[in-house]
Enzyme design. Structure first.
Site, PDB file in Angstrom:
ATOM      1  N   SER D  15      58.291  23.615 -22.893  1.00 31.67           N
ATOM      2  CA  SER D  15      57.541  23.492 -24.124  1.00 31.67           C
ATOM      3  C   SER D  15      56.094  24.063 -23.653  1.00 31.67           C
ATOM      4  O   SER D  15      55.274  24.188 -24.459  1.00 31.67           O
ATOM      5  CB  SER D  15      57.546  22.012 -24.437  1.00 31.67           C
ATOM      6  OG  SER D  15      56.996  21.271 -23.435  1.00 31.67           O
ATOM      7  N   GLY D  16      56.043  24.194 -22.612  1.00 33.05           N
ATOM      8  CA  GLY D  16      54.628  24.675 -22.110  1.00 33.05           C
ATOM      9  C   GLY D  16      54.290  26.446 -22.591  1.00 33.05           C
ATOM     10  O   GLY D  16      55.429  26.951 -22.991  1.00 33.05           O
ATOM     11  N   PHE D  17      53.438  26.819 -22.052  1.00 37.90           N
ATOM     12  CA  PHE D  17      53.139  28.327 -22.342  1.00 37.90           C
ATOM     13  C   PHE D  17      54.019  29.240 -21.555  1.00 37.90           C
ATOM     14  O   PHE D  17      54.513  30.050 -21.761  1.00 37.90           O
ATOM     15  CB  PHE D  17      51.409  28.552 -22.019  1.00 37.90           C
ATOM     16  CG  PHE D  17      50.904  28.141 -23.003  1.00 37.90           C
ATOM     17  CD1 PHE D  17      51.169  27.556 -24.187  1.00 37.90           C
ATOM     18  CD2 PHE D  17      49.364  28.283 -22.964  1.00 37.90           C
ATOM     19  CE1 PHE D  17      50.423  26.997 -25.326  1.00 37.90           C
ATOM     20  CE2 PHE D  17      48.516  28.030 -24.124  1.00 37.90           C
ATOM     21  CZ  PHE D  17      49.098  27.299 -25.186  1.00 37.90           C
ATOM     22  N   THR D  18      54.027  29.015 -20.192  1.00 41.85           N
ATOM     23  CA  THR D  18      54.755  30.124 -19.342  1.00 41.85           C
ATOM     24  C   THR D  18      56.011  29.626 -19.361  1.00 41.85           C
ATOM     25  O   THR D  18      57.045  30.753 -19.305  1.00 41.85           O
ATOM     26  CB  THR D  18      54.258  29.846 -17.844  1.00 41.85           C
ATOM     27  OG1 THR D  18      54.487  28.473 -17.343  1.00 41.85           O
ATOM     28  CG2 THR D  18      52.764  30.140 -17.683  1.00 41.85           C
ATOM     29  N   CYS D 150      48.010  33.878 -11.298  1.00 44.30           N
ATOM     30  CA  CYS D 150      47.878  35.005 -12.027  1.00 44.30           C
ATOM     31  C   CYS D 150      46.334  35.763 -11.671  1.00 44.30           C
ATOM     32  O   CYS D 150      46.477  36.991 -11.546  1.00 44.30           O
ATOM     33  CB  CYS D 150      47.720  34.630 -13.594  1.00 44.30           C
ATOM     34  SG  CYS D 150      46.595  33.304 -13.823  1.00 44.30           S
ATOM     35  N   ASN D 313      48.535  37.366 -17.825  1.00 47.76           N
ATOM     36  CA  ASN D 313      48.437  36.284 -16.918  1.00 47.76           C
ATOM     37  C   ASN D 313      50.042  35.474 -17.165  1.00 47.76           C
ATOM     38  O   ASN D 313      50.296  34.829 -16.184  1.00 47.76           O
ATOM     39  CB  ASN D 313      47.121  35.321 -17.229  1.00 47.76           C
ATOM     40  CG  ASN D 313      47.438  34.865 -18.671  1.00 47.76           C
ATOM     41  OD1 ASN D 313      47.380  35.673 -19.511  1.00 47.76           O
ATOM     42  ND2 ASN D 313      47.544  33.491 -19.076  1.00 47.76           N
TER      43      ASN D 313
HETATM   44  N1  LIG Z   1      49.318  29.462 -18.027  1.00 42.65           N
HETATM   45  C1  LIG Z   1      49.380  30.703 -17.065  1.00 42.65           C
HETATM   46  O1  LIG Z   1      48.679  31.683 -17.324  1.00 42.65           O
HETATM   47  C2  LIG Z   1      49.824  30.450 -15.652  1.00 42.65           C
HETATM   48  C3  LIG Z   1      49.903  31.520 -14.818  1.00 42.65           C
HETATM   49  C4  LIG Z   1      50.351  31.204 -13.687  1.00 42.65           C
HETATM   50  C5  LIG Z   1      50.742  30.237 -13.070  1.00 42.65           C
HETATM   51  N2  LIG Z   1      50.962  29.192 -14.027  1.00 42.65           N
HETATM   52  C6  LIG Z   1      51.497  27.872 -13.574  1.00 42.65           C
HETATM   53  O2  LIG Z   1      52.325  27.650 -14.174  1.00 42.65           O
HETATM   54  C7  LIG Z   1      52.703  26.144 -14.472  1.00 42.65           C
HETATM   55  C8  LIG Z   1      52.809  25.792 -15.933  1.00 42.65           C
HETATM   56  O3  LIG Z   1      51.613  26.298 -16.284  1.00 42.65           O
HETATM   57  P1  LIG Z   1      51.569  26.413 -17.983  1.00 42.65           P
HETATM   58  O4  LIG Z   1      50.262  27.037 -18.398  1.00 42.65           O
HETATM   59  O5  LIG Z   1      52.790  27.103 -18.729  1.00 42.65           O
HETATM   60  O6  LIG Z   1      51.345  24.712 -18.400  1.00 42.65           O
HETATM   61  P2  LIG Z   1      51.650  23.877 -19.708  1.00 42.65           P
HETATM   62  O7  LIG Z   1      51.558  24.989 -20.875  1.00 42.65           O
HETATM   63  O8  LIG Z   1      50.767  22.806 -19.705  1.00 42.65           O
HETATM   64  O9  LIG Z   1      53.078  23.354 -19.735  1.00 42.65           O
HETATM   65  C9  LIG Z   1      53.642  22.675 -18.893  1.00 42.65           C
HETATM   66  C10 LIG Z   1      54.909  22.184 -18.926  1.00 42.65           C
HETATM   67  O10 LIG Z   1      55.444  21.269 -18.039  1.00 42.65           O
HETATM   68  C11 LIG Z   1      55.900  20.075 -18.737  1.00 42.65           C
HETATM   69  N3  LIG Z   1      55.629  19.111 -17.775  1.00 42.65           N
HETATM   70  C12 LIG Z   1      54.373  18.569 -17.690  1.00 42.65           C
HETATM   71  N4  LIG Z   1      54.431  17.560 -16.784  1.00 42.65           N
HETATM   72  C13 LIG Z   1      55.574  17.166 -16.513  1.00 42.65           C
HETATM   73  C14 LIG Z   1      56.568  16.657 -15.456  1.00 42.65           C
HETATM   74  N5  LIG Z   1      55.692  15.499 -14.676  1.00 42.65           N
HETATM   75  N6  LIG Z   1      57.696  16.458 -15.366  1.00 42.65           N
HETATM   76  C15 LIG Z   1      58.430  17.545 -16.171  1.00 42.65           C
HETATM   77  N7  LIG Z   1      57.908  18.204 -16.920  1.00 42.65           N
HETATM   78  C16 LIG Z   1      56.418  18.379 -16.974  1.00 42.65           C
HETATM   79  C17 LIG Z   1      55.288  20.048 -19.878  1.00 42.65           C
HETATM   80  O11 LIG Z   1      56.182  19.504 -21.018  1.00 42.65           O
HETATM   81  P3  LIG Z   1      56.247  17.926 -21.277  1.00 42.65           P
HETATM   82  O12 LIG Z   1      54.837  17.233 -21.006  1.00 42.65           O
HETATM   83  O13 LIG Z   1      56.583  17.800 -22.511  1.00 42.65           O
HETATM   84  O14 LIG Z   1      57.135  17.418 -20.251  1.00 42.65           O
HETATM   85  C18 LIG Z   1      55.278  21.522 -20.334  1.00 42.65           C
HETATM   86  O15 LIG Z   1      56.480  21.848 -20.819  1.00 42.65           O
HETATM   87  C19 LIG Z   1      51.507  25.664 -13.633  1.00 42.65           C
HETATM   88  O16 LIG Z   1      51.787  25.151 -12.393  1.00 42.65           O
HETATM   89  C20 LIG Z   1      50.416  26.965 -13.672  1.00 42.65           C
HETATM   90  O17 LIG Z   1      49.549  26.641 -13.006  1.00 42.65           O
HETATM   91  C21 LIG Z   1      50.202  29.283 -15.337  1.00 42.65           C
END
Ligand SMILES: NC(=O)c1ccc[n+]([C@@H]2O[C@H](COP(=O)([O-])OP(=O)(O)OC[C@H]3O[C@@H](n4cnc5c(N)ncnc54)[C@H](OP(=O)(O)O)[C@@H]3O)[C@@H](O)[C@H]2O)c1
Ligand SMILES: NC(=O)c1ccc[n+]([C@@H]2O[C@H](COP(=O)([O-])OP(=O)(O)OC[C@H]3O[C@@H](n4cnc5c(N)ncnc54)[C@H](OP(=O)(O)O)[C@@H]3O)[C@@H](O)[C@H]2O)c1
Ligand SMILES: NC(=O)c1ccc[n+]([C@@H]2O[C@H](COP(=O)([O-])OP(=O)(O)OC[C@H]3O[C@@H](n4cnc5c(N)ncnc54)[C@H](OP(=O)(O)O)[C@@H]3O)[C@@H](O)[C@H]2O)c1
Ligand SMILES: NC(=O)c1ccc[n+]([C@@H]2O[C@H](COP(=O)([O-])OP(=O)(O)OC[C@H]3O[C@@H](n4cnc5c(N)ncnc54)[C@H](OP(=O)(O)O)[C@@H]3O)[C@@H](O)[C@H]2O)c1
Ligand SMILES: [Zn+2]
Ligand SMILES: [Zn+2]
Lengths: 349, 59, 349, 349, 349, 59
Positions: D15-18, D150, D313
């Site tokens: 459900s998150g962005f990535t 990123c 990113n």
């Molecule tokens: N955004 C970027 O551009 C980017 C780039 C490189 C790397 N990353 C890395 O990719 C990862 C995800 O980033 P994002 O930006 O996609 O974050 P996000 O949008 O905040 O999404 C996080 C996801 O993880 C779930 N989640 C949170 N806590 C959890 C837990 N304890 N157990 C299981 N599921 C959990 C959330 O859903 P629920 O809370 O509903 O379970 C949600 O689906 C991070 O580690 C980030 O550093 C992100």
């Protein structure tokens, strides 16, 4: 994966906005092989010089004076060019798909009323409107296809189910309030389209008298009150139609109407008041795609039905519609080359 | 300052001041409405709303 | 330069969006001296901590529990707060100007119909609507002033001249299609108002049933078909009203009507189809200011008149209107503190 | 079209962005079949409820407590989650691809220095960094893959050719000035990421001490001066590296270096001062794609080389990189599922 | 309120972007009376025709051929115009304030090196640089004032305290990474500045060799490594300076330096890491105002100091600076006409 | 298709194909780099990086 032969294609006006979209779609289309893209101002430049997303494409613009012989010629030129060059286009290609308004209307009289007349009225009866949702049965084998106007497409797609289901007859007052992005204006553009002046606007650019009314009237049989606003996005057309059916309709009726018209359509989504952030049609949810989103809401205070419709003006509203129609015309997989589902999250595409 | 003459604003009916040397075909703008007005005849000076430049928005 | 005494002022809800605008306006107002700004969540922080444009202001937020005694108290709190605390507010100040919907409507019945009832209906008859363009004569000396809703303000200002001049009677079908920026939602805000989800949208957020319909009906005597879209700007509300007068009207009639209603209004501009880039009302042309722009166009195809209206939702649509009304109520220079004319060029303020 | 088997896949954090990007990519990937997407907050909702571009996908979120057994598990959870659940993840899947920082660095010491230590340091030696451009040879058969940061990815891709070609040794002063969009912050986000506060900014959000410095140092062997600014876009990371090679380099040297490193890379473009509007790397030219653009310019005034690097990113900087690495690890077509070339024109994706 | 006489003023180039800002400022300035605004292309049009925020101003553009005799002439024309017409300007006015680069540098040699020479080098020694923060003592009575370059102004204001306090000597490597809005390009503009191409960008537009380096060198005595990026805003210039002082500095040293240089400056704010959303300088916090924000952060990993500086390019970076200097030159209240404090919240002004 | 000749890309050293009828002063673009190259002499065809159009960004 996708069945069917490969067709050679040319894009006249390939350096423009919709021309660029055609090139993007055809470049990855399993049934097309782009052999020519024309531009007068960018002759000899690579396609990637103008369209940075197509830097991998190994093709250079050539003059529209010297058209190659191809299976399908797509014309993405300003209004008036195709009607003058239609004979050359048809000499060069078996099938011509035109993105301009030049072959959308059925009669010379309409061009006299809404445009400045027509140079080749004999073709008006022969051309087919591209939008498969309203004209699929006539597309197979068509050799002259007219891709619809973007705002007209959004409006027609939004209202059609209400006509199909008999909730509207054509006598009603219909207000259509459209919001569009800056790519509708094409790659040219004067003072008003510079970034400082065009940013952040809600600008009435066609308060009344927009030419797309002619297409809507032709297909829905209704004359609409049409107003277009430019807003701060590049891609997207969103039409809000305010209609007042004579007889009361319920939400159930509306769902039935929309599912009736679109349940089998591969590119139509009905989005009407579910949960989450995206509860109604939104242009950014379909940016870059050939999808059309339609939805509705009932006004408890009066008999109004508000209909929302969102498309990407350059895709469902133009180049995507053109490729969709060509797929149907040629008999290849209808969705071929149009599978991109869009991005989330996305800003102001 | 240059001499001026007056003419009637075709939209609002108000008096507009114009430079004395306006010519037929000249475009002036209405101080009240900002609309572009064309000088269609002289003596007396008559104004009409100028046809707007149609912008083509990629239809 | 500006005549008149100096009044002490308090802003309850000073850490919010319209509260910030009140502080900005009052800070440079020749007749006001801000002695208190409240916030529960930002207590003891400087005003500049929240509002970076007010870093020079030497004031810290204090608790709303402890109201200073002032000449004028401005309340910029969410709906429901003022109706509960109105007695404390009136104890603390001679004049109360409320920015919420709590004292805008005249009767308890309206609150029952459009809101969840009212806690202090006895004040409804005593409060005055702030918008000077429709209520100037009742403002002098008023001690309870209710600043209007932003979308209602835009709509009322756009349509009023047509009622004044008798072109509309109230029986007509009126469609109001509104486009607003993200600051309308205030400083709170959930998922849908995060930057990635809120950017680039044309999102139907109040498709039908918006509460501002009540205010419009109260002042214009007409029930409107009202739909609000969120678009990608922070400040601004733009209302497009599609109306169908019974008798034909000409452009000259319309000019006469608008100039008749607003020629002497210091903050109203009629902008209707002149030349240049800005030919109709646009929210970015009035961003940050107390100006309202109104304009119109005739539909040659039917009897429709399209009316455009643009304001800054936090200024003419709220804090600016409140200060304007306070100026009239107190008898100081009407435009005092509201002279800012806005910026050009400007992006998406 | 694409050779190879089909693998089942799960996305934890769907459900998150990535996570949404992973779902988009895997949904249309010829070699993957998504059988699970988890979310605690959106359990039982459809994937399309959260990601409007995936309304056609027939899948509902389930709890991460109950992991299905799959070939490949992609984890897109916040930092710290994977390191705690790595054993469950590896029990459920043959291959784990983690998008967080939890397995990017080689040693516990680095986690002590840059993060708050590590819960499962025994896996640090076993994991492979996902970026094929620097680690392709170690990916085939890898069963624990750590997708890069990123900003680190953008920086590493920009500078690597200069190290490869010997123009930089690692002793030089390197200033890296990064500009990023709002999706970097993920779907959560407080006050600072609301639309009104986050729009239109050039905001230093990590002025110094950004954790991605650790990855850059690990792979390039150089400690950089790193500053990140948030700017008004949703997707995109753009890194400008200012470097001062000891020995003079010419433009020809630079072209040779960049083509030497990337001529055979399917997703790398060198864009350095050609004609047209897009002369250097730009994030919007690669938005939605797995492409990375790199380019450079020489400073005539001193020995500076300015290196530009632009990625999406969430794609090259995260989900795209993850899928790219999985393709290499599993031995399927390297570019499978990653063919989207982006859009033009496009606004602020 | 403000002491002093009233001066007549003319704005040459009044239809341009900075010309419009001059008109806005002078229109509400207690000591100025604007008697002429010139434009060749908009002759006889009202000022409000071009600048919608100035519709209330009763003035029409006249030809620059026919200059009125005034106390102060402001020239807001492109580079090269003033140096050719300086004698006419000085005949028409006692004081000339020029916004172009034509009189900023001290010597003909500099114009030969950075521009295409100079037509009137005899005036170079007589002109005074407008920025009061570095040249206040020479402004009183000045009759030829050269307003600074916007990017140079941002950079100089950011770095000056470090030179004043001796933390920098001029021998250090200084990297300046600038981000600017689209209004920097003025009201003209080609393909690259159309809304579809210019939206959403992080575009290196002056990767190296920017002419503002000359001004910076002239005033700080240091040659900088300068790179400018265009980003998606209309107003604003943000300079991030990465510097490496020879001797270690502490945060306390930095605060002392910045407060030492700017504590008494009416338009300078130091913003360095407090709480809230706005912790460092941001262009949108000063949009429309004459304020400059500067701030800094220490890099714990090396000796780097990162300096942030944000201004409105058309205000502190041009028209505001010009009026500020004119105030000082004429001896009126220094802040007269420049009191606007900006807006919050605000989008992408 | 027209005849072609080859020339050396001044930036990358690689061979570039050009139409046989190029003229001195003509601007072509490098397929590798996209940079604009000016034909500075013929026989053999010699290319140099074309001076970029300086955009004035309101300095
Ligand atoms: N955004 C970027 O551009 C980017 C780039 C490189 C790397 N990353 C890395 O990719 C990862 C995800 O980033 P994002 O930006 O996609 O974050 P996000 O949008 O905040 O999404 C996080 C996801 O993880 C779930 N989640 C949170 N806590 C959890 C837990 N304890 N157990 C299981 N599921 C959990 C959330 O859903 P629920 O809370 O509903 O379970 C949600 O689906 C991070 O580690 C980030 O550093 C992100
Ligand atoms: N933009 C939209 O959203 C949209 C939506 C629906 C329909 N349409 C229609 O699609 C057509 C193209 O629109 P667009 O927005 O892509 O326009 P555009 O960006 O302005 O592109 C026009 C293209 O046509 C070429 N061209 C112009 N005049 C020509 C001539 N006389 N002969 C041959 N080529 C010529 C131009 O290149 P050179 O000048 O270099 O030759 C350019 O490649 C228009 O008819 C428009 O109404 C557009
Ligand atoms: N935004 C607009 O464009 C607009 C236009 C027209 C009218 N209005 C009306 O103006 C009012 C304020 O709107 P806004 O957008 O400024 O909202 P906002 O940004 O959410 O600000 C609300 C303010 O009220 C304070 N507050 C909240 N609950 C309170 C309570 N129970 N007691 C005392 N203080 C409380 C908050 O601070 P703490 O929580 O820290 O105390 C904050 O300072 C609303 O009634 C709104 O309908 C707004
Ligand atoms: N924009 C900024 O942020 C900024 C910042 C710092 C400094 N500056 C400097 O300020 C000056 C103006 O910049 P701008 O951005 O305001 O430019 P602009 O928007 O292009 O305006 C230029 C103005 O000069 C007039 N003009 C042009 N050529 C002229 C001539 N030969 N004789 C008389 N008038 C002429 C133009 O009107 P007509 O053509 O109708 O006569 C127009 O009013 C430039 O020198 C620029 O470098 C600008
Ligand atoms: Zn169209
Ligand atoms: Zn400048």
């Amino acid at each position: 994966m996708t069945a069917g032969e490969t067709y050679t294609a040319a894009v006249v006006g390939g350096s423009g906005f919709t021309g660029g979209e055609l090139l993007r779609l055809l470049y990855q289309h399993p049934n097309f092989d782009v052999v020519q893209a024309t531009s007068r101002s960018k002759e000899r430049k690579t396609v990637g010089h103008v369209h940075p997303n197509l830097r991998e494409m190994d093709l250079r613009f050539t003059s529209p004076e010297d058209l190659h012989s191809v299976d399908v010629l797509f014309a993405a030129t300003p209004h008036g060019v195709s009607m003058q060059q239609i004979d050359e286009f048809r000499d060069a290609a078996d099938t011509v798909v035109d993105l301009s308004a030049d072959f959308r209307l059925n009669s010379e009289e309409q061009y006299d009323e809404w445009y400045d007349g027509h140079d080749c009225p004999e073709y008006l009866k022969k051309s087919e409107y591209a939008l498969p949702e309203i004209n699929r049965e006539n597309l197979p084998g068509a050799d002259l296809i007219a891709s619809g106007g973007c705002n007209a497409t959004a409006t027609i797609l939004g209202l059609k189910p209400l006509f199909d289901a008999g909730h509207l007859s054509g006598d009603e007052q219909i207000v259509v309030d459209v919001k569009v992005g800056s790519s509708e204006g094409g790659a040219g553009g004067g003072d008003a389209s510079s970034h400082p002046e065009r940013s952040g606007i809600v600008r009435p650019y066609a308060p009344t008298g927009h030419r797309h009314e002619a297409e809507i009237e032709q297909f829905l049989g209704v004359s609409v009150s049409f107003t277009v606003h430019a807003v701060d996005m590049v891609r997207g057309a969103s039409a809000t139609c305010h209609v007042f059916p004579d007889a009361p309709v319920s939400k159930g009726d509306l769902w039935k109407a929309y599912r009736g018209s679109y349940a089998d359509e591969p590119f139509m989504r009905t989005v009407a008041g579910g949960g989450g952030v995206y509860r109604y049609p939104e242009p950014k949810a379909v940016a870059g795609t050939n999808y059309g989103e339609v939805g509705f809401e009932l006004d408890p205070g009066n008999r109004r039905v508000v209909v929302f419709s969102a498309i990407d003006n350059m895709m469902k509203g133009s180049a995507g519609q053109a490729v969709h129609a060509a797929n149907v015309a040629l008999g290849v997989e209808e969705t071929a080359g149009l599978e991109f589902t869009g991005l989330h999250p996305v800003g102001a595409p | 300052m240059a001499e001026t003459i007056t003419a009637e604003d075709p939209l609002t009916g108000e008096e507009i001041e114009l430079p004395a040397d306006v010519e037929v075909g000249e475009i002036v703008d209405s101080p009240a409405t900002g609309a572009e007005l064309e000088v269609v005849s002289l003596d007396p000076v008559t104004l009409e709303e100028a046809p707007e430049l149609e912008e083509d928005w990629g239809e």
